[in-house]
Enzyme design. Structure first.
Site, short mmCIF file in Angstrom:
data_model
loop_
_atom_site.label_atom_id
_atom_site.label_comp_id
_atom_site.label_asym_id
_atom_site.label_seq_id
_atom_site.Cartn_x
_atom_site.Cartn_y
_atom_site.Cartn_z
N LYS A 135 14.30 -13.49 -12.01
CA LYS A 135 13.93 -12.37 -12.90
C LYS A 135 12.97 -12.86 -13.97
O LYS A 135 11.97 -12.23 -14.26
CB LYS A 135 15.17 -11.79 -13.60
CG LYS A 135 16.02 -10.83 -12.86
CD LYS A 135 15.45 -9.48 -12.54
CE LYS A 135 14.66 -9.49 -11.28
NZ LYS A 135 15.35 -9.39 -10.03
N GLU B 106 9.39 -13.81 -12.47
CA GLU B 106 8.56 -12.71 -11.99
C GLU B 106 8.08 -11.80 -13.12
O GLU B 106 7.02 -11.20 -13.02
CB GLU B 106 9.26 -11.90 -10.88
CG GLU B 106 10.43 -11.05 -11.32
CD GLU B 106 11.00 -10.22 -10.16
OE1 GLU B 106 12.22 -10.03 -10.14
OE2 GLU B 106 10.24 -9.76 -9.30
N GLU C 42 19.36 -15.76 -9.54
CA GLU C 42 18.80 -14.44 -9.83
C GLU C 42 18.21 -14.41 -11.24
O GLU C 42 17.13 -13.85 -11.47
CB GLU C 42 19.88 -13.37 -9.65
CG GLU C 42 19.46 -11.95 -9.95
CD GLU C 42 18.24 -11.47 -9.19
OE1 GLU C 42 17.79 -12.15 -8.27
OE2 GLU C 42 17.69 -10.41 -9.56
N LYS D 168 6.51 -3.89 -4.63
CA LYS D 168 7.93 -3.51 -4.58
C LYS D 168 8.48 -3.64 -3.17
O LYS D 168 9.59 -4.11 -2.97
CB LYS D 168 8.09 -2.06 -5.07
CG LYS D 168 9.52 -1.55 -5.08
CD LYS D 168 10.33 -2.24 -6.13
CE LYS D 168 11.78 -1.81 -6.16
NZ LYS D 168 12.61 -2.76 -6.91
N ARG E 42 4.82 0.40 -6.11
CA ARG E 42 4.84 -0.41 -4.89
C ARG E 42 3.91 -1.62 -5.01
O ARG E 42 4.00 -2.55 -4.23
CB ARG E 42 4.38 0.44 -3.70
CG ARG E 42 5.33 1.57 -3.36
CD ARG E 42 4.71 2.53 -2.37
NE ARG E 42 4.56 1.96 -1.05
CZ ARG E 42 5.41 2.09 -0.05
NH1 ARG E 42 6.51 2.78 -0.23
NH2 ARG E 42 5.18 1.54 1.12
N TRP F 228 -2.99 -2.59 -1.52
CA TRP F 228 -2.60 -3.95 -1.93
C TRP F 228 -3.31 -4.87 -0.96
O TRP F 228 -2.98 -4.92 0.23
CB TRP F 228 -1.08 -4.08 -1.83
CG TRP F 228 -0.50 -5.30 -2.46
CD1 TRP F 228 -0.21 -5.49 -3.78
CD2 TRP F 228 -0.10 -6.50 -1.79
NE1 TRP F 228 0.34 -6.74 -3.97
CE2 TRP F 228 0.43 -7.38 -2.76
CE3 TRP F 228 -0.12 -6.92 -0.46
CZ2 TRP F 228 0.92 -8.65 -2.46
CZ3 TRP F 228 0.37 -8.18 -0.16
CH2 TRP F 228 0.87 -9.03 -1.16
N CYS G 35 0.82 -1.21 0.00
CA CYS G 35 0.00 0.00 0.00
C CYS G 35 0.86 1.27 0.00
O CYS G 35 1.99 1.26 0.46
CB CYS G 35 -0.88 0.04 1.23
SG CYS G 35 -1.83 -1.45 1.47
N ASN H 228 -1.59 1.77 6.02
CA ASN H 228 -0.69 0.70 5.53
C ASN H 228 -0.37 -0.19 6.72
O ASN H 228 -0.20 0.31 7.82
CB ASN H 228 0.64 1.28 5.05
CG ASN H 228 0.50 2.03 3.76
OD1 ASN H 228 -0.59 2.15 3.23
ND2 ASN H 228 1.60 2.55 3.27
N GLY H 229 -0.22 -1.48 6.47
CA GLY H 229 0.15 -2.39 7.55
C GLY H 229 -1.00 -3.34 7.87
O GLY H 229 -1.97 -3.44 7.11
N HIS I 59 20.66 -35.85 -10.64
CA HIS I 59 20.12 -36.53 -9.45
C HIS I 59 18.60 -36.38 -9.37
O HIS I 59 18.04 -36.53 -8.29
CB HIS I 59 20.82 -36.00 -8.19
CG HIS I 59 22.30 -36.28 -8.22
ND1 HIS I 59 22.82 -37.53 -8.02
CD2 HIS I 59 23.35 -35.47 -8.51
CE1 HIS I 59 24.14 -37.48 -8.14
NE2 HIS I 59 24.48 -36.24 -8.45
O1 M6R Z 1 13.43 -4.31 -0.53
P1 M6R Z 1 14.10 -5.65 -0.42
O2 M6R Z 1 15.40 -5.68 -1.14
O3 M6R Z 1 14.24 -6.12 0.99
O4 M6R Z 1 13.14 -6.64 -1.15
C1 M6R Z 1 13.38 -8.02 -1.13
C2 M6R Z 1 12.61 -8.73 -2.22
O5 M6R Z 1 11.24 -8.55 -2.05
C3 M6R Z 1 13.00 -8.21 -3.60
O6 M6R Z 1 14.38 -8.33 -3.80
C4 M6R Z 1 12.26 -8.98 -4.71
O7 M6R Z 1 12.65 -10.32 -4.71
C5 M6R Z 1 12.57 -8.31 -6.04
N1 M6R Z 1 11.56 -7.35 -6.34
C6 M6R Z 1 12.68 -9.26 -7.16
O8 M6R Z 1 13.05 -8.60 -8.32
#
Ligand code: M6R
Length: 608
Positions: free
Chosen positions: A484, A487, A480, A603, A27, A76, A2, A100-101, A503
């Protein structure tokens, strides 16, 4: 997650609020709304869906509320599905809030309020806060806020307006972040600075349990005993351009291209006389030499940066490093104690699991070091030692430049640690540091070749699933690359240690399960090639990411993405991640996905 914005000043605020909300779209959200003091009433307009199709369409139809003081929100969904009625702002005409929260004890509060005659329209936890404020309100907003907060358990950032106080916004927070922006004849609240950068760079960080009261000309702060508090103003060093697309089609592409420059901004101030120097961050060679064990705790991409860090620290400094998923670490009674270093990596500095894991590590007696991008964020404020990455605002949900500078910092740390431990001498440390300084140029070169990434992306569009494989640092990087891709493109993929495939996982290989093999580590190269042959002979289409000079035979790979030959193995992750980012980016573009805001993702993950 949010987003909150509030404006009070002399200008009509509806457009200002909507435009600020758009800056928070990154976000992640599924509904949006605004509430404005308008002719003695609080007028609320809110709608499910994206701002353009939902809220703006409704505002165009119903008319924008006229007024110069208001609050706004992107939601959100957590409690209750995305819907108009569950959207924020939420209120009853007398008091309206954005939140938020998560309010953990909202059920008890709701039952209590129902017993007092209150009715509820939404399924949200937020509505209980709005009604609780109403229950306690008898003319003094601060009294009502203090009383309500004493009943509430959980995390919150709240923006509140009271019909009786048409030129004031009230705000308070616990756990969830909130800042108060100071303008000229106008003031703001916001979840993060990007929302209000075009209006001001001056802001206050609201601390836990502090109440802010804003009108157009003044901002006052109170503690929960109603005592007044003096706070120091902060100045944002991000500028507006950093939060704009700057001619790129997507923020993600812009951020990929910013990587050479943000590496320089992050590492150059930490290199003195050719050697890493992290003393301004509270880190000295003596300290680094004192830790017997290191834990890296983080989530998602930030955790993957930790995996690269583990290889590098263990190789150079010979200190055991364990990389932990924050949400697992915090609940598994980890064996951490005095003498251990816990490194928490986070772009946002607000990830709930990472923050909680860091607090736990502190309780257990470990020293904590945060590697964080957002200034003044919770993780940054609570860590014992702090290294800011200087990536600037990362707007695309998929992290790219933040990952790059996180690993750059891990290298600096590893070099300094290895030198402090006497595992490398000063000459070697200077050599490695100088190679690190050269990586931006190498990345620039890779970025000239986006065509190969586009071509490879075009081969992946209809894949059922993908495997990313590698050994050593290449395996760290595969994790990674795989994240990427999934997502952004919504194609399933997995990263696998190349030697482990046979395995079990090799049974997944078909001609529609392409394999992206990262093969940059020379000591492991032949072994990786053997693993590649194993999948190739079973029908996989193979894409190899390797040094430019290597020319794979047709029985090894179908496509190659070449990397500069002159990058040292140890630093290869910084080069090799770039094609993986580009491949994921173009696959998403070609599939017509929302690149900067992939479905279901937020985000900044401020709930666990
Ligand atoms: O803000 P942060 O780096 O703590 O966020 C951690 C993950 O949520 C973040 O790295 C997420 O995996 C990425 N958006 C992926 O691209």
């Amino acid at each position: 997650m949010c987003g909150i914005v509030g404006y009070v000043g002399r200008q009509q605020c509806a457009d200002i609020l909507v435009s600020a909300l758009k800056k928070l779209e990154y976000r992640g959200y599924d509904s949006a709304g605004i509430a404005v003091h308008s002719n003695g009433k609080i007028k609320t307009v809110k709608a499910k869906g994206k701002i353009a199709e939902g809220l703006e369409a409704k505002l165009a139809k119903e008319g924008k509320p006229y007024g110069t003081c208001g609050i706004a929100h992107t939601r959100w969904a957590t409690h209750g599905e995305p819907s108009d009625v569950n959207s924020h702002p939420i209120g009853n005409g007398r008091i309206t809030i954005v939140h938020n929260g998560i309010i953990e004890n909202y059920r008890e509060i709701k039952e209590f309020l129902i017993s007092k005659g209150y009715g509820f329209e939404s399924e949200t936890d937020t509505e209980t806060v709005a009604k609780l404020l109403d229950y306690y309100y008898s003319g003094d907003p601060i009294d009502a806020i203090i009383s309500a907060l004493s009943d509430i358990e959980g995390a919150y950032a709240l923006g509140i307006i009271f019909r009786d106080f048409p030129e004031k916004i009230y705000a308070v927070r616990k756990e969830s972040p909130l800042i108060v922006g100071k303008g000229k004849g106008e003031n703001f609240i916001a979840s993060d600075m990007t929302a209000i950068l075009e209006h001001t760079k001056e802001y206050y960080l609201l601390e836990q349990g502090e109440i802010a009261v804003l009108d157009g000309d003044s901002i006052s702060f109170y503690n929960l005993h109603k005592g007044s508090i003096e706070k120091t103003i902060c100045i944002a060093d991000w500028d507006m351009d950093a939060a704009e697309k700057g001619g790129y089609e997507h923020f993600m592409l812009k951020e990929i291209h910013e990587q050479p420059s943000v590496i320089k901004t992050t590492i150059n101030p930490r290199i003195k006389d050719g050697l890493p120097d992290l003393s301004e961050c509270g880190i000295t060679p003596e300290k680094l030499n004192s830790y017997k064990r290191i834990f890296v705790v983080a989530c998602g991409t930030a955790m993957h940066a930790g995996v690269v860090g583990r290889y590098v620290i263990e190789k150079l400094a010979r200190v055991p490093v364990s990389v932990e998923i924050a949400s697992e670490f915090r609940y598994r009674e980890p064996i951490v104690s005095e003498g251990d270093l816990v490194i928490v990596i986070s772009q946002s500095g607000e990830t709930a699991d990472s923050l909680a894991a860091m607090r736990l590590a502190k309780q257990l007696g470990a020293e904590t070091l945060a590697i964080v991008n957002v200034k003044g964020s919770s993780i940054a404020r609570e860590a014992d030692m702090l290294i800011y990455t200087h990536a600037g605002p990362e707007i695309a949900v998929a992290s790219t430049k933040a990952y790059m500078v996180q690993i750059a910092v891990m290298y600096l740390l590893a070099f300094e640690m290895a030198l402090a431990a006497g595992k490398i001498d000063e000459t070697e440390c200077r050599r490695l540091t100088s190679l690190l300084r050269e990586t931006p140029e190498k990345i620039e070169k890779i970025l000239e070749n986006t065509e190969d990434a586009q071509y490879i992306a075009a081969q992946l569009l209809t894949a059922d699933s993908l495997l990313y494989i590698g050994r050593g640092l290449d395996y760290a990087l595969s994790m990674e690359g795989s994240l990427k891709l999934k997502e952004l493109s919504y194609i399933h993929s997995e990263s696998y240690a190349a030697g482990e495939l046979k395995h079990g996982t090799i049974s997944l290989i078909t001609d529609n399960v392409p394999v992206i093999a990262v093969a940059t580590q020379q000591n492991l190269f032949d072994k990786t090639i053997s693993n590649i042959k194993e999948v190739k002979t079973r029908g996989a289409k193979v894409i190899i990411v390797c040094r430019e000079s290597y020319v794979p035979d047709k029985d090894i790979a179908d496509f190659k993405f070449g990397l500069p030959d002159d990058v040292e193995d140890l630093l290869m992750p910084m080069a090799a991640v770039v094609p993986l980012q580009l491949i994921a980016y173009y696959t998403s573009v070609l599939r017509g996905n929302d690149v900067d805001k992939p479905r279901n993702l937020a985000k900044s993950v401020t709930v666990e």
